[in-house]
Design a protein around this motif. Structure first.
Motif, PDB file in Angstrom:
ATOM      1  N   THR A   1     -38.734  91.432   1.133  1.00 51.28           N
ATOM      2  CA  THR A   1     -40.168  91.441   1.427  1.00 51.28           C
ATOM      3  C   THR A   1     -40.488  90.955   2.836  1.00 51.28           C
TER       4      THR A   1
ATOM      5  N   LYS B   1     -42.750  92.898   5.376  1.00 46.03           N
ATOM      6  CA  LYS B   1     -43.369  92.326   6.565  1.00 46.03           C
ATOM      7  C   LYS B   1     -42.295  91.779   7.499  1.00 46.03           C
TER       8      LYS B   1
ATOM      9  N   ASP C   1     -44.983  96.140   8.054  1.00 45.07           N
ATOM     10  CA  ASP C   1     -46.103  95.495   8.741  1.00 45.07           C
ATOM     11  C   ASP C   1     -45.583  94.462   9.732  1.00 45.07           C
TER      12      ASP C   1
ATOM     13  N   PRO D   1     -44.053  96.246  -0.444  1.00 46.69           N
ATOM     14  CA  PRO D   1     -44.524  95.757   0.863  1.00 46.69           C
ATOM     15  C   PRO D   1     -43.414  95.022   1.610  1.00 46.69           C
TER      16      PRO D   1
END
Length: 543
Positions: free
Chosen positions: A274, A302, A324, A300
């Motif tokens: 993650t 990051k 991200d 997700p």
């Protein structure tokens, strides 16, 4: 003046005042989530109860071997489980952890071991030769402990008195570990390159490590039980304090011996990673993976990136992959990142290229950094927030280092006027976000690693054909920055090529410090004979 009524008969006691230390994080996670996964490394899978026991065994064994509180234990390790455990086991014994940069040469490592007065060294077989030579130069020999790793494919030659697992077997799993009596006590020692070429020993305290670890959670809005991939070296600023962050959040440390874009992509997909961190070169490696090596993932992901400012094109490329990006900025002297390009919802409506440009700014202060400003370094007068006026980045707070080990003058200079002087030049935008424009120090950040220009210049000057030399940073899409050398040769020495200079440097320096570019020319100087590096930087950008 009489004390306030709120200071009368209200003393500090054990019940209401405890020194802050990140060591409490692992105790908590092990007690609440003992069966939750903590460490992944190939076939190795350990939960928090097992990891906590191993850390206490390490602390106990070091004490039994005669390593005393306040003494240094060094680690020359890649991102393997033992490196993670050392971040807890060493300070649990009241000792100070010195994580060594595995890319450095014998001279630098020997200096650090001697200067830091290391009493023990944990060493991976990949770096056995360097440690063996470095230790041979020391008057007082530390205890050398081999750390075997089944994922290491090279020669597993041992140089130590015993192996890590044997050391742990000597330790007590119920060891009565130490929390610091004072949170100002040192927890770690990190060496950073200086403009003189001599490494400086940056000392961290327990309070700063605790607060920056928590700040990492806040800035990233990190949920409980994150799965963190170790693309960032744990030797660098103690992995930006993330070993302690992961313990605080009962997350999973997915270990990685070396950065390999394809392996990173596979681990993200297979281990459901993650979060991860790294210099822009790590992101660039993912963007440039061949199509067949890229993986789809539906969870997700990051990443935080820091070092040389990431190119907007790299940020946009990574985000197109579904990752991200958060841009952060910091230095070894402030426990890693302490500013973040905090995102604003209104920016989501902008085109991706504009968003990426905004994300390339260094941003605003972390929650746990007390103050940040751009100011005249002499008067300490803040510059206007006009996005144009350049000043030095100054910082203040609990996550500023104690100082430089055995270097009072450098400590006083760095902390002059009640601010930590970063040496980085930036502008202040109207919205309060900072943006670095240049470095007043001549340190080059290449692939997230610091390179002293003077150290490289000294190596070049040792070539018999060189009359003058200067080294500056040259922007590089892959590495962020690389050393670019400008060289004036002695008249009548014969032919010397760019390859000759580079090879000469590789013989005297760690390979990553050698210049990637060499330009033969006259060196521009001021009227007093000082080389005008700002002119050379511009030439390097154009070359």
């Amino acid at each position: 003046m009489d004390s306030s009524i709120f200071e009368q008969d209200l003393p500090k006691t054990q019940a209401n005042h405890v020194a802050l230390s990140p060591l409490t994080f692992i105790e908590r996670s092990a007690s609440i989530y003992p069966d939750y996964p903590a460490v992944v490394h190939g076939d190795v899978r350990r939960n928090w109860a097992e990891t906590w026991e191993r850390c206490r065994r390490l602390a106990s064994a070091l004490e039994k071997r005669g390593v005393k509180p306040g003494e240094t234990v060094a680690a020359m390790l890649p991102n393997v489980p033992a490196m993670f455990e050392a971040h807890f086991g060493v300070p649990l014994a009241g000792c100070v952890l010195n994580t060594l940069n595995i890319r450095l040469d014998v001279d630098a490592i020997a200096y650090m071991l001697e200067h830091g007065e290391a009493q023990a060294v944990l060493v991976d077989p990949e770096f056995a030769e360097v440690i063996e030579e470095a230790v041979s130069r020391l008057a007082i020999k530390p205890l050398v402990i081999d750390v075997a790793d089944s994922l290491y494919e090279g020669d597993a030659r041992r140089i130590g008195e015993l192996e890590y697992e044997a050391l742990l077997a000597e330790g007590d799993p119920d060891y009565a570990y130490r929390l610091p009596e004072n949170e100002w006590q040192a927890i770690s020692l990190n060496y950073t390159s200086g403009t003189t070429g001599k490494p400086k020993g940056v000392v961290y305290h327990h309070r700063g490590a605790y607060l920056n670890a928590v700040s990492n959670i806040l800035e990233w809005a990190m949920p409980h039980h994150p799965i963190y991939l170790w693309t960032l070296p744990m030797f660098h600023c103690n992995g930006w304090c993330f070993p302690w962050t992961i313990a605080a959040n009962a997350g999973v440390s997915v270990c990685l011996r070396r950065v390999d874009p394809k392996k990173i992509m596979n681990l993200i997909a297979d281990e459901k990673v993650t979060h991860f961190s790294g210099a822009p070169i790590v992101l660039n490696g993912l963007v440039n993976l061949p199509g067949e090596d890229k993986r789809d993932f539906d969870h997700p992901v990051k990443v935080t990136t820091a070092g040389a400012a990431p190119p907007a094109s790299v940020i946009s490329g990574v985000e197109k992959m579904g990752i991200d990006v958060t841009h952060v900025y910091g230095l070894t002297e402030v426990y890693g990142p302490v500013t973040v390009c905090a995102w604003r919802e209104g920016w989501n409506e902008l085109p991706m290229e504009e968003r990426a440009t905004l994300k390339s700014r260094q941003g605003v202060r972390y929650h746990m950094l007390e103050a940040l400003c751009i100011a005249d370094p002499n008067t300490l007068e803040p510059v206007p927030k006009d996005g144009q006026t350049v000043g030095e980045i100054l910082m203040r707070g609990n996550n500023v280092m104690k100082g430089y080990l055995k270097n009072e003058a450098a400590t006083e200079q760095a902390l002059e006027g009640g601010w930590y002087h970063t040496g980085d030049l930036a502008v202040w935008h109207a919205d309060g976000y900072i943006e670095i424009k240049d470095r007043s120090k001549d340190i080059i950040i290449s692939g997230g690693e610091n390179i002293s220009t003077i150290e490289v210049e000294n190596a070049i000057y040792s070539h018999p054909a060189v009359e003058e030399a200067a080294v500056v940073a040259k922007p590089d899409e892959k590495w962020g920055e690389t050393p670019c050398a400008f060289v004036k040769l002695k008249i009548g020495y014969g032919e010397v090529t760019e390859a000759d200079i580079i090879e000469h440097c590789r013989e005297h320096l760690a390979r990553f410090k050698a210049p990637k570019t060499v330009i033969f020319s006259e060196l521009p100087k001021t009227s007093t004979g000082k080389i005008q590096k700002f002119v050379l930087r511009e030439e390097a950008r154009k070359s």
